[in-house]
Design an enzyme around this catalytic site. Structure first.
Site, short mmCIF file in Angstrom:
data_model
loop_
_atom_site.label_atom_id
_atom_site.label_comp_id
_atom_site.label_asym_id
_atom_site.label_seq_id
_atom_site.Cartn_x
_atom_site.Cartn_y
_atom_site.Cartn_z
N ASP A 249 -4.69 5.59 -8.78
CA ASP A 249 -5.65 6.35 -9.55
C ASP A 249 -7.08 5.85 -9.42
O ASP A 249 -7.35 4.97 -8.60
CB ASP A 249 -5.22 6.52 -11.01
CG ASP A 249 -4.71 5.24 -11.62
OD1 ASP A 249 -3.71 5.29 -12.34
OD2 ASP A 249 -5.31 4.18 -11.34
N MET B 180 -12.36 1.15 -22.88
CA MET B 180 -12.49 2.60 -23.04
C MET B 180 -13.31 3.03 -24.24
O MET B 180 -13.06 4.07 -24.82
CB MET B 180 -11.09 3.24 -23.17
CG MET B 180 -10.25 3.06 -21.95
SD MET B 180 -8.60 3.71 -22.17
CE MET B 180 -7.83 2.46 -23.17
N LYS C 139 -8.46 11.55 -11.94
CA LYS C 139 -9.22 12.79 -12.19
C LYS C 139 -10.15 13.05 -11.02
O LYS C 139 -10.68 12.12 -10.42
CB LYS C 139 -10.05 12.63 -13.45
CG LYS C 139 -9.21 12.70 -14.70
CD LYS C 139 -10.09 12.72 -15.92
CE LYS C 139 -9.20 12.74 -17.15
NZ LYS C 139 -9.94 12.53 -18.38
N1 SAH Z 1 -5.28 -1.36 -16.81
C1 SAH Z 1 -6.71 -1.50 -16.81
C2 SAH Z 1 -7.35 -0.78 -17.99
C3 SAH Z 1 -7.20 0.70 -17.90
S1 SAH Z 1 -7.99 1.50 -19.22
C4 SAH Z 1 -7.07 -2.99 -16.82
O1 SAH Z 1 -6.19 -3.82 -17.03
O2 SAH Z 1 -8.23 -3.32 -16.60
C5 SAH Z 1 -9.54 1.92 -18.50
C6 SAH Z 1 -10.65 1.06 -19.08
O3 SAH Z 1 -10.64 -0.23 -18.46
C7 SAH Z 1 -12.04 1.58 -18.81
O4 SAH Z 1 -12.41 2.61 -19.69
C8 SAH Z 1 -12.85 0.33 -19.03
O5 SAH Z 1 -12.98 0.07 -20.39
C9 SAH Z 1 -11.94 -0.73 -18.45
N2 SAH Z 1 -12.30 -1.04 -17.05
C10 SAH Z 1 -11.53 -0.95 -15.97
N3 SAH Z 1 -12.16 -1.39 -14.86
C11 SAH Z 1 -13.38 -1.77 -15.28
C12 SAH Z 1 -14.51 -2.33 -14.62
N4 SAH Z 1 -14.52 -2.59 -13.31
N5 SAH Z 1 -15.60 -2.62 -15.37
C13 SAH Z 1 -15.63 -2.39 -16.68
N6 SAH Z 1 -14.59 -1.86 -17.35
C14 SAH Z 1 -13.48 -1.56 -16.67
#
Ligand code: SAH
Length: 553
Positions: A46, A202, A68
């Site tokens: 994704d 998020m 998306k």
């Molecule tokens: N499984 C992922 C989280 C998925 S939820 C993890 O462990 O990181 C999606 C959220 O993750 C985004 O809305 C943001 O808040 C955060 N996120 C993921 N990658 C990011 C990045 N490179 N920089 C900042 N926030 C990030």
């Protein structure tokens, strides 16, 4: 309730693997993840998984994007679960490809707000054996790359990961799927009481609401807070303030998803620890115009220094027009006193030809010469240590070194009178089809017999990559690097007219005088010329100039 599938001798290996892609920087991907991707027959990935990771997959792997995409149907979580199970079943029904697997590649860690738990449950229900490879989650990487330790003995001994998502926060395009209404379970009074470090995923759109709730529940309004967007990417952006100010500051800075919010006293040490954003080329976008094969040495160095690098190959390496002449010369190499390489491309092309002819290092000439350190490095990488290396990549300099070297090693000649006498020596030059004549001329003038044999030719690629055109169009490019006259000429030819003037507005870094002359002729005079005419020299010049102009502003 279904339980974990028990060991089944028919499927001793996991069929599905939930793999954490990490936060973005591919250097933070795990070795286990890379090994698993190489085995995957299907990869379902994704938006948050860095697409560059797909380079670890085998070329036959089926790649399915379920994130998306503007204007297109995006997969719902039940659809993703069903797709995963379907692909696993199809694979299990095929006895012909053992040892492969179906990979579900998910941003960060699969079990941290990624709905990986639901996917694992769907696999369990379908009795499909699976494994999980954790990834570095954004809530750990984001703070680390913003210079914020999530725990610190002086400030806190707890860190809490929280979803800031609300159902109506549909702007968060970063998540493949909205994570439901987990946030309705968030106990704000408990969070405000606990304090420590609070890390919200998020929550960009919802930030005013989150911070207000925390303050209403008693969290000190002056508690330091920061938002980190695109953490670990060259585009990383951080805004810091307090619980009271952070929502407005983030809005002002137009921070969008994906972003992580960190609240707690630990944020205050960022000033002392902001290592990632302080790297010398952080914030600079650089267009690298070398051949695809060569770009990586320059690109890697620039990336390490914090730059965002866009590769725009303007040269393609192809076999020479007279391939037979090249092969004959290589076959005959041991009959020369010296073989001369003037570029890394020449070395690589000769190496390929040697492999084709089933020759090896023993079939080289007695003496090997290289122009500049990059050519020497290319020779070293194939196990040949050149005897003569000119310090600069300039052919006149190499010619003088060759003349000195060979004149000196001939004791039969009068030292002074014969200093410039190369008569009796045979040189083989393995070079590009179009190469400057000065080296040949100088050696022949000194009496040497010279065979100048094209070992490769360069061509102009059909087009520039889309992301390069887009970056130029958006005025996003700060620097363009030119490592030869042809990179300049070819870029000019490949660009549509309106973008030629854009190049005129970027900073143009030239490797040396020949390239600078070509740039000047095109109306793009070099902004800067490297003092040392090689890649480290270019990097050094760029860093110095960037720091100088940052200091001046
Ligand atoms: N499984 C992922 C989280 C998925 S939820 C993890 O462990 O990181 C999606 C959220 O993750 C985004 O809305 C943001 O808040 C955060 N996120 C993921 N990658 C990011 C990045 N490179 N920089 C900042 N926030 C990030």
């Amino acid at each position: 309730m279904a339980t974990t599938p028990s060991f089944n001798p028919k499927y001793p290996l996991p069929i599905a693997v939930l793999v954490g892609a990490g936060p973005g920087d591919i250097g933070l991907f795990t070795l286990a993840g890379a090994r698993t991707l190489a085995l995957a027959s299907v990869v379902i990935y994704d938006a948050l998984a860095n697409p560059d990771l797909l380079a670890f997959c085998s070329p036959e792997a089926e790649l399915i994007y379920v994130g998306k995409r503007a204007g297109l149907h995006s997969f719902t979580q039940p659809e993703i679960n069903a797709l995963l199970v379907k692909k696993c079943r199809e694979y299990m029904a095929r006895p012909d490809c053992p040892g492969r697997c179906i990979v579900r590649l998910k941003g960060g860690d699969p079990f941290v707000f990624g709905r990986g738990g639901e996917e694992a449950q769907a696999l369990t229900q379908a009795q499909i054996p699976f494994a999980v490879i954790p990834g570095i989650t954004a809530g750990i990487a984001g703070p680390a790359y913003a210079g914020i330790p999530v725990t610190h003995r002086d400030f806190t001994s707890t860190v809490t990961f929280i979803t800031g998502h609300q159902q109506e926060d549909s702007s968060d395009k970063s998540s493949a799927v909205p994570s439901g209404d987990e946030s309705s379970n968030v106990d704000y009074p408990a969070l405000a009481k606990l304090g420590g470090t609070l890390v919200f995923y998020m929550g960009v759109k919802n930030l005013p609401h989150i911070t207000q709730r925390l303050m209403d529940c008693g969290l000190n309004a002056d508690t330091p807070a920061a938002v980190v967007r695109m953490a670990t990417h060259p585009e990383q952006q951080t805004v810091a303030g307090t619980v009271k100010t952070i929502a407005q500051l983030a809005q002002k800075a137009e921070i969008k998803a994906p972003a992580i919010t960190i609240i707690g006293k630990v944020v205050s040490v960022r000033e002392q620890m902001n290592w990632f954003e302080s790297r010398p080329l952080f914030g600079q976008t650089i267009l690298v115009t070398r051949t695809r094969q060569q770009a990586s040495t320059l690109s890697d160095k620039l990336l390490e220094l914090g730059a965002r690098v866009i590769e725009a190959p303007t040269i393609e390496i192809a076999k020479p027009t007279d391939r037979q002449a090249a092969l004959t010369a290589i076959q005959d190499m041991t009959n020369y006193d010296c073989v001369v390489f003037t570029s890394a491309n020449g070395v690589q092309s000769a190496h390929q030809a040697m492999i084709a002819l089933e020759l090896d290092a023993r079939d080289f000439a007695a003496t090997v010469a290289a122009i500049g350190p990059a050519t020497a490095d290319a020779l070293n990488s194939i196990g040949i240590t050149p005897d003569i290396v000119s310090t600069d990549a300039i052919s006149e300099e190499l010619a003088l070194e060759l003349i000195n070297y060979f004149s000196r090693i001939d004791p039969a000649k009068e030292p002074d009178a014969a200093k410039l006498d190369l008569s009796g020596y045979r040189f083989l030059l393995l070079r590009a089809e179009i190469a400057r004549p000065s080296l040949v001329k100088m050696l022949r003038n000194a009496g040497a017999a010279v065979d100048d044999v094209p070992i490769y030719q360069t061509r102009i690629p059909e087009s520039l990559p889309e992301n390069a055109i887009e970056a130029l169009q958006n005025g996003a490019v700060d620097w363009i690097t030119f490592t030869s006259a042809s990179t300049a000429k070819n870029l000019f030819t490949m660009l549509p007219e309106n973008l030629r003037s854009v190049v005129g507005k970027c900073r143009r870094l030239s490797i040396g005088p020949t390239t600078s002359r070509a740039l000047a002729e095109l109306g793009w005079p070099a902004t800067l010329e490297a003092q040392h005419h090689d890649i480290p020299g270019m990097v050094h010049a760029m860093v110095e100039e960037t720091l100088r102009s940052a200091g001046a502003s």
